[in-house]
Design an enzyme around this catalytic site. Structure first.
Site, mmCIF file in Angstrom:
data_model
loop_
_atom_site.group_PDB
_atom_site.id
_atom_site.type_symbol
_atom_site.label_atom_id
_atom_site.label_comp_id
_atom_site.label_asym_id
_atom_site.label_seq_id
_atom_site.Cartn_x
_atom_site.Cartn_y
_atom_site.Cartn_z
ATOM 1 N N PHE A 95 9.246 -13.829 -1.972
ATOM 2 C CA PHE A 95 9.272 -12.637 -1.121
ATOM 3 C C PHE A 95 7.848 -12.349 -0.678
ATOM 4 C CE2 PHE A 95 9.083 -8.224 0.084
ATOM 5 C CZ PHE A 95 10.222 -8.088 0.872
ATOM 6 N N ASP A 143 -0.136 -14.866 -3.101
ATOM 7 C CA ASP A 143 0.307 -13.523 -2.727
ATOM 8 C C ASP A 143 0.366 -12.700 -4.016
ATOM 9 O OD1 ASP A 143 1.700 -11.226 -2.206
ATOM 10 O OD2 ASP A 143 3.240 -12.168 -0.978
ATOM 11 N N LYS A 150 -0.015 -2.860 -2.223
ATOM 12 C CA LYS A 150 0.679 -1.947 -3.125
ATOM 13 C C LYS A 150 -0.238 -0.928 -3.804
ATOM 14 C CE LYS A 150 4.954 -4.451 -4.106
ATOM 15 N NZ LYS A 150 5.945 -3.724 -3.339
HETATM 16 C C1 PLP Z 1 4.782 -10.389 -3.394
HETATM 17 C C2 PLP Z 1 4.956 -9.466 -2.234
HETATM 18 N N1 PLP Z 1 4.403 -9.777 -1.063
HETATM 19 C C3 PLP Z 1 4.513 -8.973 0.014
HETATM 20 C C4 PLP Z 1 5.228 -7.808 -0.059
HETATM 21 C C5 PLP Z 1 5.358 -6.931 1.146
HETATM 22 O O1 PLP Z 1 4.624 -5.774 0.973
HETATM 23 P P1 PLP Z 1 4.894 -4.502 1.924
HETATM 24 O O2 PLP Z 1 6.247 -3.986 1.578
HETATM 25 O O3 PLP Z 1 3.784 -3.557 1.585
HETATM 26 O O4 PLP Z 1 4.815 -4.986 3.329
HETATM 27 C C6 PLP Z 1 5.819 -7.434 -1.266
HETATM 28 C C7 PLP Z 1 6.595 -6.182 -1.384
HETATM 29 O O5 PLP Z 1 7.347 -5.963 -2.296
HETATM 30 C C8 PLP Z 1 5.692 -8.293 -2.390
HETATM 31 O O6 PLP Z 1 6.258 -7.998 -3.570
#
Ligand code: PLP
Length: 390
Positions: free
Chosen positions: A121, A206, A235
């Site tokens: 994700f 990520d 976050k």
């Molecule tokens: C690993 C990871 N990358 C990217 C995102 C996307 O972040 P955002 O919701 O702030 O766009 C999330 C959101 O849960 C995430 O867990």
């Protein structure tokens, strides 16, 4: 508001530490941290003070001008990021930090292809969505960004097979969060690093969910001693305010030239003041060590539930990023625990996910575990009484 969020029937009004209260005054132990955002606890007094002071001084300042709060934050940030990752682009969310990483990898390498993993994700904007695996999120929005493909996780042979002379980068969460709190086997991320070096492609981590102390190390990649070429953060970085950061090695980030990438809000003084203060709080209160210690305590208690309930398949995670995989759909389970004053998240169809603030107290963990225990028992009884053998 667009009807895109699965709403829970609770109106949250205020929060302090690991607790939140609804408009009727009911108290909840918050094991969601607003999806990992309130890592330092809700309304931490130092964040509140920093935001109020900065709001009175200057809220916005386009990145086309210099600003001392932004500089202060960037200096503190690059003093804690893994060695060499000391050039940052500031945005507003996790997805944006991934978008930036994808563009940067393409610009640096002059190659188009990005490899991600099944179950990943990375967010829901078009580039990030193209690297996200779940077809429920992807299919309605095709065609997505081309030349982003997926390989099975934790499999170095498949990773090697997928790399071509068009590959720019391998993008991966060190621990998959939304994908069900999946911790890679030892050796996998190290092997991936070696493979990327050998094939001369970039390794992008990520750490939007895992970063900033969540897993008991400042960055999850440090559990395995692996340094990526580009890292995505968001976050919790700004104590609850929206901030995305893409950090990279200097020779990579310097491939971006004026105009290649931007966002109007990049590095706003208000957000940078909060983020600068958030780094202070994280270090001064030794919250990374706390995540490791309390994470072990929490995980041991959750593992106790596995011995007690047949419905529990596995307890996984590191630090205060924990999951319980169960043998049924958990959407109702999270509503039931909320009724009893404990907020938890689902991850996928059958994983209960715990991302509490790092300031959570042991007694609050005890309450969360005992509520989950009761709800699991109820779920098991309901299933037993509705089973055709009864
Ligand atoms: C690993 C990871 N990358 C990217 C995102 C996307 O972040 P955002 O919701 O702030 O766009 C999330 C959101 O849960 C995430 O867990």
């Amino acid at each position: 508001m667009a009807n895109v969020f699965a709403k829970k029937p609770i109106v949250i009004e205020r929060g302090k530490g690991a607790l939140v209260w609804d408009i009727n005054g009911k108290e909840y132990v918050d094991c969601t941290s607003s999806y990992g955002v309130a890592l330092l606890g809700h309304s931490h007094p130092k964040i509140v003070k920093a935001v109020c002071e900065q709001a009175n001084r200057l809220i916005s300042c386009h990145a086309g001008f210099y600003n001392e709060k932004r500089t202060e934050f960037l200096q503190k940030l690059t003093s804690i990021t893994p060695k060499g990752l000391d050039k940052a682009f500031l945005s507003n969310s996790g997805a944006e930090s991934v978008e930036c990483a994808i563009k940067l990898a393409r610009k640096f390498s002059s190659k188009p292809e990005i490899i991600a993993v099944m179950g990943a994700f990375h967010g829901k904007t078009m580039g990030a969505l193209s690297a996200t695996w779940d077809k429920r999120y992807r299919e309605p929005f095709q065609p997505l960004v081309p030349e982003i493909k997926h390989v099975p996780p934790d499999n170095l042979d498949k990773a090697r097979e997928a790399i071509t002379d068009r590959t720019a980068a391998f993008l991966i969460e060190p621990i998959r969060g939304e994908g069900g709190i999946r911790v890679p086997p030892d050796g996998y991320l190290q092997g991936l690093r070696e493979l990327c070096n050998e094939k001369k492609i970039l390794l992008i981590f990520d750490e939007v969910q895992t970063g900033f102390g969540r897993t008991g190390r400042l960055f999850a990649s440090q559990h395995w001693g692996v340094v990526p070429d580009i890292m995505c953060l968001a976050k919790s970085l700004a104590g609850g305010l929206p901030l995305g950061v893409t950090v990279a090695k200097d020779d990579i980030m310097s491939k971006f030239k004026v105009g290649d990438h931007s966002t109007t809000y990049s590095g706003s003084p208000l957000v940078c003041a909060a983020a600068s203060s958030a780094i202070d709080v994280l270090l001064e209160e030794h919250l990374v060590d706390r995540a490791a210690t309390l994470g072990t305590y929490f995980k041991t208690k959750l593992s106790g539930l596995q011995n007690k309930h047949k419905a529990v398949k596995e307890v996984r995670g590191l630090g205060l990023m924990l999951g319980i995989e169960v043998r049924f759909d958990v959407l109702h389970t999270v509503l039931k625990t909320a009724e009893r004053g404990v907020l938890i998240l689902d991850a996928g169809r059958n994983v209960l996910r715990f991302l509490p603030p790092l300031v959570i107290e042991k007694e609050q963990i005890d309450k969360a575990v005992s509520v989950v225990d009761c709800v699991l028992e109820e779920e098991e009884n309901e299933r037993a009484s509705s089973s055709p053998t009864n």
